[in-house]
Design an enzyme around this catalytic site. Structure first.
Site, PDB file in Angstrom:
ATOM      1  CE  LYS A 136      20.372  44.233 -20.775  1.00 32.18           C
ATOM      2  NZ  LYS A 136      20.899  44.452 -22.043  1.00 32.18           N
ATOM      3  CD  GLU A 220      13.169  43.211 -17.963  1.00 32.54           C
ATOM      4  OE1 GLU A 220      13.337  44.439 -17.851  1.00 32.54           O
ATOM      5  OE2 GLU A 220      13.336  42.621 -19.045  1.00 32.54           O
ATOM      6  CD  GLU A 295      18.033  44.244 -28.592  1.00 34.13           C
ATOM      7  OE1 GLU A 295      18.835  43.744 -29.387  1.00 34.13           O
ATOM      8  OE2 GLU A 295      17.985  43.919 -27.387  1.00 34.13           O
ATOM      9  CD  GLU A 308      19.826  45.504 -25.001  1.00 32.60           C
ATOM     10  OE1 GLU A 308      20.656  46.082 -24.282  1.00 32.60           O
ATOM     11  OE2 GLU A 308      20.119  44.526 -25.704  1.00 32.60           O
ATOM     12  CG  ASN A 310      21.728  46.703 -28.470  1.00 34.58           C
ATOM     13  OD1 ASN A 310      21.994  46.753 -27.278  1.00 34.58           O
ATOM     14  ND2 ASN A 310      21.153  45.662 -29.022  1.00 34.58           N
ATOM     15  CG  PHE A 368      24.476  24.564 -29.403  1.00 36.88           C
ATOM     16  CD1 PHE A 368      24.402  24.857 -30.752  1.00 36.88           C
ATOM     17  CD2 PHE A 368      23.420  23.897 -28.810  1.00 36.88           C
ATOM     18  CE1 PHE A 368      23.285  24.515 -31.492  1.00 36.88           C
ATOM     19  CE2 PHE A 368      22.298  23.543 -29.540  1.00 36.88           C
ATOM     20  CZ  PHE A 368      22.237  23.860 -30.883  1.00 36.88           C
TER      21      PHE A 368
HETATM   22  P1  ADP Z   1      21.203  41.730 -24.161  1.00 39.77           P
HETATM   23  O1  ADP Z   1      21.752  43.062 -23.792  1.00 39.77           O
HETATM   24  O2  ADP Z   1      22.014  40.634 -23.612  1.00 39.77           O
HETATM   25  O3  ADP Z   1      20.906  41.647 -25.604  1.00 39.77           O
HETATM   26  P2  ADP Z   1      18.324  41.934 -23.747  1.00 39.77           P
HETATM   27  O4  ADP Z   1      17.679  42.718 -22.670  1.00 39.77           O
HETATM   28  O5  ADP Z   1      18.270  42.511 -25.093  1.00 39.77           O
HETATM   29  O6  ADP Z   1      19.813  41.639 -23.339  1.00 39.77           O
HETATM   30  O7  ADP Z   1      17.678  40.495 -23.758  1.00 39.77           O
HETATM   31  C1  ADP Z   1      18.187  39.460 -24.594  1.00 39.77           C
HETATM   32  C2  ADP Z   1      17.102  38.411 -24.785  1.00 39.77           C
HETATM   33  O8  ADP Z   1      16.672  37.865 -23.552  1.00 39.77           O
HETATM   34  C3  ADP Z   1      15.852  38.927 -25.422  1.00 39.77           C
HETATM   35  O9  ADP Z   1      15.932  38.947 -26.808  1.00 39.77           O
HETATM   36  C4  ADP Z   1      14.808  37.943 -24.922  1.00 39.77           C
HETATM   37  O10 ADP Z   1      14.857  36.747 -25.659  1.00 39.77           O
HETATM   38  C5  ADP Z   1      15.266  37.632 -23.545  1.00 39.77           C
HETATM   39  N1  ADP Z   1      14.622  38.506 -22.563  1.00 39.77           N
HETATM   40  C6  ADP Z   1      15.131  39.617 -22.004  1.00 39.77           C
HETATM   41  N2  ADP Z   1      14.269  40.153 -21.119  1.00 39.77           N
HETATM   42  C7  ADP Z   1      13.179  39.370 -21.122  1.00 39.77           C
HETATM   43  C8  ADP Z   1      11.932  39.389 -20.403  1.00 39.77           C
HETATM   44  N3  ADP Z   1      11.666  40.325 -19.520  1.00 39.77           N
HETATM   45  N4  ADP Z   1      11.032  38.416 -20.662  1.00 39.77           N
HETATM   46  C9  ADP Z   1      11.307  37.443 -21.556  1.00 39.77           C
HETATM   47  N5  ADP Z   1      12.454  37.364 -22.234  1.00 39.77           N
HETATM   48  C10 ADP Z   1      13.389  38.310 -22.034  1.00 39.77           C
HETATM   49  P1  ADP Z   2      23.229  42.235 -31.501  1.00 38.06           P
HETATM   50  O1  ADP Z   2      22.610  42.856 -30.274  1.00 38.06           O
HETATM   51  O2  ADP Z   2      24.019  43.143 -32.356  1.00 38.06           O
HETATM   52  O3  ADP Z   2      22.307  41.384 -32.226  1.00 38.06           O
HETATM   53  P2  ADP Z   2      24.082  40.319 -29.763  1.00 38.06           P
HETATM   54  O4  ADP Z   2      23.132  40.887 -28.750  1.00 38.06           O
HETATM   55  O5  ADP Z   2      23.846  38.976 -30.278  1.00 38.06           O
HETATM   56  O6  ADP Z   2      24.278  41.284 -30.955  1.00 38.06           O
HETATM   57  O7  ADP Z   2      25.513  40.392 -29.211  1.00 38.06           O
HETATM   58  C1  ADP Z   2      25.983  41.519 -28.548  1.00 38.06           C
HETATM   59  C2  ADP Z   2      27.463  41.394 -28.465  1.00 38.06           C
HETATM   60  O8  ADP Z   2      27.830  40.152 -27.889  1.00 38.06           O
HETATM   61  C3  ADP Z   2      28.035  41.439 -29.837  1.00 38.06           C
HETATM   62  O9  ADP Z   2      28.817  42.581 -29.869  1.00 38.06           O
HETATM   63  C4  ADP Z   2      28.856  40.197 -29.996  1.00 38.06           C
HETATM   64  O10 ADP Z   2      30.203  40.517 -30.269  1.00 38.06           O
HETATM   65  C5  ADP Z   2      28.787  39.507 -28.678  1.00 38.06           C
HETATM   66  N1  ADP Z   2      28.361  38.117 -28.912  1.00 38.06           N
HETATM   67  C6  ADP Z   2      27.286  37.698 -29.592  1.00 38.06           C
HETATM   68  N2  ADP Z   2      27.229  36.363 -29.656  1.00 38.06           N
HETATM   69  C7  ADP Z   2      28.296  35.901 -28.983  1.00 38.06           C
HETATM   70  C8  ADP Z   2      28.816  34.595 -28.684  1.00 38.06           C
HETATM   71  N3  ADP Z   2      28.227  33.474 -29.113  1.00 38.06           N
HETATM   72  N4  ADP Z   2      29.930  34.514 -27.944  1.00 38.06           N
HETATM   73  C9  ADP Z   2      30.542  35.617 -27.507  1.00 38.06           C
HETATM   74  N5  ADP Z   2      30.109  36.867 -27.767  1.00 38.06           N
HETATM   75  C10 ADP Z   2      29.020  37.027 -28.489  1.00 38.06           C
HETATM   76 MG    MG Z   3      19.598  42.792 -26.601  1.00 39.89          MG
END
Ligand code: ADP
Ligand code: ADP
Ligand code: MG
Length: 682
Positions: A136, A220, A295, A308, A310, A368
């Site tokens: 990241k 951040e 994203e 980020e 993916n 949950f």
């Molecule tokens: P991941 O690799 O776990 O998907 P992301 O960077 O995509 O991590 O972030 C996952 C989620 O966390 C985002 O969809 C958002 O809801 C929240 N998030 C991440 N960074 C921020 C930020 N700087 N401010 C607010 N929310 C954030």
């Molecule tokens: P995407 O970015 O494709 O929307 P997510 O950010 O939700 O997917 O998830 C990223 C990875 O984390 C996926 O590859 C999934 O296998 C794993 N993951 C998502 N949700 C869960 C969960 N509830 N428990 C464990 N692993 C998860």
């Molecule tokens: Mg993400």
């Protein structure tokens, strides 16, 4: 960046050589995504090889593939994450290419290297693109270089708490602490003050270390009331790259997506175009080929920031497929075989609306917590793949195991507009019958019915703000019980008719079954009158007539029919003398009694539940990592008592009220069952 782009170009030259379509591919994944990839491969006439761990010998993806290879024990580190085992399986079966799905090895550059060494194609982007985007910190720097705005922050790793506090103060609170190698919402914490930076840093690093074997974290700015909106891109090895519109994924719980939709109800045409262009610019910067997702986080004013990228197929890709008509898995396979994209940007048309809901084996009423087990009964809704699509990797009798993601299925519905897609989702959830384990469908139904969701006023805080930590009974209050009371009355009446028939009162049994009943519906009693009608019953509830029509027969789990012309599905379970009805996320205890019996019921005493509030119980199956208290210690509400690790997440258990610790029932290292006592208060 320049180096990454250069080596990406070299790799794409290799892939650009015209290549006959693959005859056989291996799917290096499990569950719904393995099944989904097999489906497209089969349609394309490509043979499929599944891989499976010992826990998955009977899994659906194994049954559906043409061949299957065992790759090791249940823990993913020894099977689905084992590069040598998977490469060997591909080589042994003569698979020409491997699709990695999502999760597991899908974003692992070493996997791409190993496949390349074995002369097996990777159905995904180049190694260079994966490596650049897998971190990241790196990817934010790369996006900045491509002229894309990123979330303000300090793009370097931090390990020392004091340095982190200094960073945080410089960016300004609140801040987000994130794992550089993060994914799936893990290793991420919000911190609103110095103390939270200290605690968040420790937890985020621990989580990152155990989930990604890389404990680098960075800070951040936390964007307030944000929306998560992402853009699907698709590139080939010939320099063509397009975007397929956006998906809004703001309905999240603990940074994990729960509901996704396409398009976003928030974007205007101008923002949509700008985001699409920036996503393509990032793709170009890394010579992207295959399907990928950029994203963004979007603030209230529609400013958007790169979050980020993916470099894989995304869990929520079906909503894009339903609105563009493009099969993303097919496109990935074709591009990996060297084909050019079959469409240009101007050919891509967005149609209608699609929504996806992730169905998990977790208990929405108990924070949950995972609730794994056997699917004793499993009846998915009828699916045509267009209005209703079910992507699942399970079957009746199968198991959701503790080893993997507890996802049961993805339910995707579409319509001409958002309203229709939501209505289809509500109906499909009503018809989705799962027993044997607890699942989150009541929660999904509650979201679909929530006025704020219906209006599209979303943010990533939606679930926490509207539902808190658990789904409470209050958020499920039934506004209009009469139609369900009428359905219950029809069911009760049918049972009464059968009872009459069984006791030999053949002639005139209908009359013998009675016309007056009392429906005991949760706590309230409704006097009803039931009369037979063409195709059902007319039921009067509180003087109002309800036409209940259905071909339901005793014993069927789904009551499908209509009330006053409106179609509805109700799940019916008989339990002794009462029924459990499920509808709209509501689970209702119902009894249908002759009026005389109902009178006695009113005076029967109620059973009191035992008082367990003195105990700290493990809310989930897991491992007791640490205890923060000793016998005799006084604790205040909110203080940390213990840490339990489950599903690779560390969960802090805190005191719910002030008290003194009287006894410890478990020690660090113990594995805990759900509801096992950890300690006891005086
Ligand atoms: P991941 O690799 O776990 O998907 P992301 O960077 O995509 O991590 O972030 C996952 C989620 O966390 C985002 O969809 C958002 O809801 C929240 N998030 C991440 N960074 C921020 C930020 N700087 N401010 C607010 N929310 C954030
Ligand atoms: P995407 O970015 O494709 O929307 P997510 O950010 O939700 O997917 O998830 C990223 C990875 O984390 C996926 O590859 C999934 O296998 C794993 N993951 C998502 N949700 C869960 C969960 N509830 N428990 C464990 N692993 C998860
Ligand atoms: Mg993400």
């Amino acid at each position: 960046m320049a180096a990454a782009a250069r080596s990406a170009a070299k790799e794409s030259d290799m892939a650009a050589k015209p290549h006959a379509m693959f005859k056989k591919i291996l799917i290096a994944n499990r569950g719904e995504i393995a099944c989904r990839i097999i489906r497209t491969a089969r349609r394309m006439g490509i043979a499929t090889v599944a891989v499976y761990s010992e826990a998955d010998a009977d899994a659906l993806h194994v049954r559906e593939a043409d061949e299957a290879v065992a790759i090791g024990p249940a823990p993913s580190a020894e099977s689905y994450l084992s590069i040598p085992h998977i490469v060997r399986a591909a080589a042994d079966t003569g698979a020409e290419a491997v699709h990695p799905g999502y999760g597991f090895l899908s974003e692992n550059p070493a996997f791409v290297d190993a496949l390349q060494a074995a002369k097996i194609a990777f159905i995904g982007p180049t190694r260079a693109a994966i490596a650049a985007m897998g971190d990241k910190i790196e990817s934010k720097r790369l996006a900045l270089g491509a002229g894309v705005s990123t979330v303000p922050g300090l793009n370097e790793a931090v390990a020392d708490p004091d340095a982190a506090v200094k960073f945080a103060r410089r960016i300004g609170y609140p801040v987000m602490i994130k794992a550089a190698a993060g994914g799936g919402g893990k290793g991420m914490r919000i911190a609103r003050n110095d103390g939270e930076v200290h605690e968040g840093l420790r937890l985020a690093r621990n989580e990152a270390r155990s989930a990604f074997a890389d404990d680098r974290v960075f800070l951040e700015k936390y964007i307030d009331e944000p929306r998560h909106i992402e853009v699907q891109i698709l590139g080939d090895a010939h320099g063509n790259i397009v975007h397929l519109g956006e998906r809004e994924c703001s309905i999240q719980r603990r940074h994990q997506k729960v509901i996704e939709e396409a398009p976003s109800p928030f974007l205007d045409a101008k923002t949509r175009r700008a985001m699409g262009e920036q996503a393509v610019a990032i793709g170009r910067a890394v010579g992207y080929r295959s399907a990928g997702t950029v994203e963004f986080i979007v603030d209230r004013k529609r400013n958007f920031y790169f979050l980020e990228m993916n470099t894989r197929l995304q869990v929520e890709h079906p909503v894009t497929e339903l609105t563009t008509g493009i099969d993303l898995v097919e496109a990935m396979i074709r591009v990996a075989a060297g084909e050019r994209l079959a469409f240009r940007q101007q050919d891509i048309k967005l149609n209608g609306w699609a929504i996806e809901a992730r169905i998990y084996a977790e208990d929405p009423f108990r924070k949950f917590l995972p609730s794994v087990g056997r699917l004793v009964r499993y009846i998915p809704p009828e699916a045509d793949g267009k209005r209703v699509r079910v992507d699942s990797g399970v079957y009746e009798g199968g198991e959701i195991s503790v080893y993997y993601d507890p996802m049961i299925a993805k339910l995707i519905t579409a319509g001409q507009d958002r309203k229709e897609a939501i209505a289809n989702m509500r109906a499909a959830l009503d018809a989705y019958y799962v027993r044997g384990l607890t699942h989150n469908m009541p929660f999904l139904a509650a979201i679909m019915a929530h006025p704020r969701f219906v209006e599209g006023r979303l943010s990533t805080g939606f679930i926490a703000e509207e539902f808190g930590e658990s789904l409470g009974a209050a958020s499920l209050a039934l506004e209009e019980p009469a139609p369900l009371v009428a359905v219950a009355a029809a069911i009760g009446r049918r049972e009464a008719e059968r009872a009459c028939r069984l006791s030999g009162q053949l002639a005139g049994y209908e009359a013998g079954a009675g016309t007056e009943f009392v429906v005991v519906f949760e706590e309230t009693q409704h006097a009803v009158k039931v009369s037979a009608a063409e195709g059902g019953y007319d039921v009067s509830v509180g003087g109002e007539r309800h036409a209940v029509r259905s071909a339901w027969r005793i014993g069927e789990p789904l009551f499908k029919g209509s009330v006053n012309g409106r179609p509805l599905t109700v799940q019916v379970e008989r339990q002794g003398t009462s029924y459990k009805l499920n509808h709209g996320g509501h689970q209702l205890d119902v009894r249908v009694l002759p009026p005389a019996t109902a009178k006695h019921l009113a005076v029967m005493p109620k059973k009191a539940a035992p008082d367990l509030s003195r105990y700290l119980m493990s809310p989930m199956p897991g491992l007791l990592v640490s205890l923060a208290v000793k016998v005799g210690q006084e604790v205040k509400a909110g203080e940390e008592l213990a840490v339990v690790e489950a599903m690779k997440m560390e969960n802090i258990l805190r005191a719910e009220r002030n008290g003194v610790v009287a006894k410890l029932h478990a020690k660090p290292g113990d594995s805990l069952a759900v509801d096992q006592a950890i300690l006891e208060f005086a």
